[in-house]
Design an enzyme around this catalytic site. Sequence first.
Site, PDB file in Angstrom:
ATOM      1  N   CYS A  33      -4.917  -3.464   3.479  1.00 37.18           N
ATOM      2  CA  CYS A  33      -4.599  -3.017   4.830  1.00 37.18           C
ATOM      3  C   CYS A  33      -5.748  -3.161   5.839  1.00 37.18           C
ATOM      4  CB  CYS A  33      -4.084  -1.572   4.776  1.00 37.18           C
ATOM      5  SG  CYS A  33      -3.113  -1.071   6.228  1.00 37.18           S
ATOM      6  N   GLU A  76       0.847  -1.191   0.000  1.00 41.82           N
ATOM      7  CA  GLU A  76       0.000   0.000   0.000  1.00 41.82           C
ATOM      8  C   GLU A  76       0.889   1.250   0.000  1.00 41.82           C
ATOM      9  OE1 GLU A  76      -3.885   1.617   2.466  1.00 41.82           O
ATOM     10  OE2 GLU A  76      -2.275   0.663   3.602  1.00 41.82           O
ATOM     11  N   LYS A 110     -10.151   0.763  -2.086  1.00 42.59           N
ATOM     12  CA  LYS A 110     -10.186   0.351  -0.673  1.00 42.59           C
ATOM     13  C   LYS A 110     -11.507   0.754  -0.009  1.00 42.59           C
ATOM     14  CE  LYS A 110      -7.421   0.866   3.571  1.00 42.59           C
ATOM     15  NZ  LYS A 110      -6.272   1.581   4.158  1.00 42.59           N
TER      16      LYS A 110
END
Length: 268
Positions: free
Chosen positions: A157, A44, A117
Site C-alpha cells: 500500500c 491488504e 510494512k
Amino acid sequence: MNESCKVAAIQMVSTPEVEQNFAAASKLVAQAAQQGAQLVLLPEYWPIMGMHEKAKLEHAEQDSAGKIQDFMAALAREHKIWLIGGTLPLASGEEGKVLNTSLVYDPGGKRVARYDKIHLFSFVRGEEAYDEARTIVYGNDVRSFEAPFGKVGLSVCYDLRFPELYRAMGDCALIVVPAAFTYTTGQAHWELLLRARAIENQCYILASAQGGKHVNGRRTWGHSMLIDPWGEIIGVLPEGEGLVIGDIDPHRLQYVRESLPALKHRKL
C-alpha cells in the site's frame, strides 16, 4: 525461465467478520486457480477490516501460529499455488500495536517469506483522517523471494509512494502491492504510482486492492491491476469483489530491458 507464468490479484471488500472474509478469499482464490493462476495475491487487511482501527489488535497472531496463517497455508497447498497473503496483524511485542505483515506460501503450503510494512500511512482532509502508526509498528527490512519466473519484491500500500524501497529490492521480475488505498488518494494517485514503479523498475507490477464500501463506512478505491514493464495495463478491476489475471512473460521483460536499458544506465 523462458515460459510465462499466470498471476492473479484478488480484490475484496473485507468486513469485520474474519470467517466471512475467509469464505470470500476461498471462493476468489479457487476461481483464480481454476483459470490457471500459479501465483495469487490477496489485498491488504484481507482477513479483517474492523469497525474501528483497534479491532485488528483482537485478531493479532503470534508468528507462525494462528488461524489466519493456517488458512493461507492450507489454501496454497489445496490449489498448489504461490500465495501472497496481502497482510494480516501479527503480534509486535509493543502494547496496543501490531505489525502489518505480508506472508508468502509456496505451492506446498510452506512459508517462504515475511515482510512487515515499512511505511505507515497518515492522511487528513476535512472529516477524513487516518494514522496507521497509532496501532501499527514500522517494519525495517526490505524483502523479496524467488519464484519460478524470477525474483518477486514485496511491498504494501503506502510503500508505493517511496521509490527508494523498490530500488533497494534489486532486479525483480515482479513486484507486488497489496493495498487498501482510500477512495480519495486512490482516485488521485493509485494508477500513476503503480505505472511509474513498473516503468522505472522495468518489471511487472501486480496490485491487489480493497475495492468498495465497507461495513465500517470506509470506502476503498479498488482498481486492482496487472501492469507490464513498459507501463501498460494488462488488466484492471475498478470496484467490487473479483480478480485480475494475466501473464508474466519473460520475453516481454527481456525485450523492454534490451530496447531501453535504463537499469544499466543508472549512475547514482
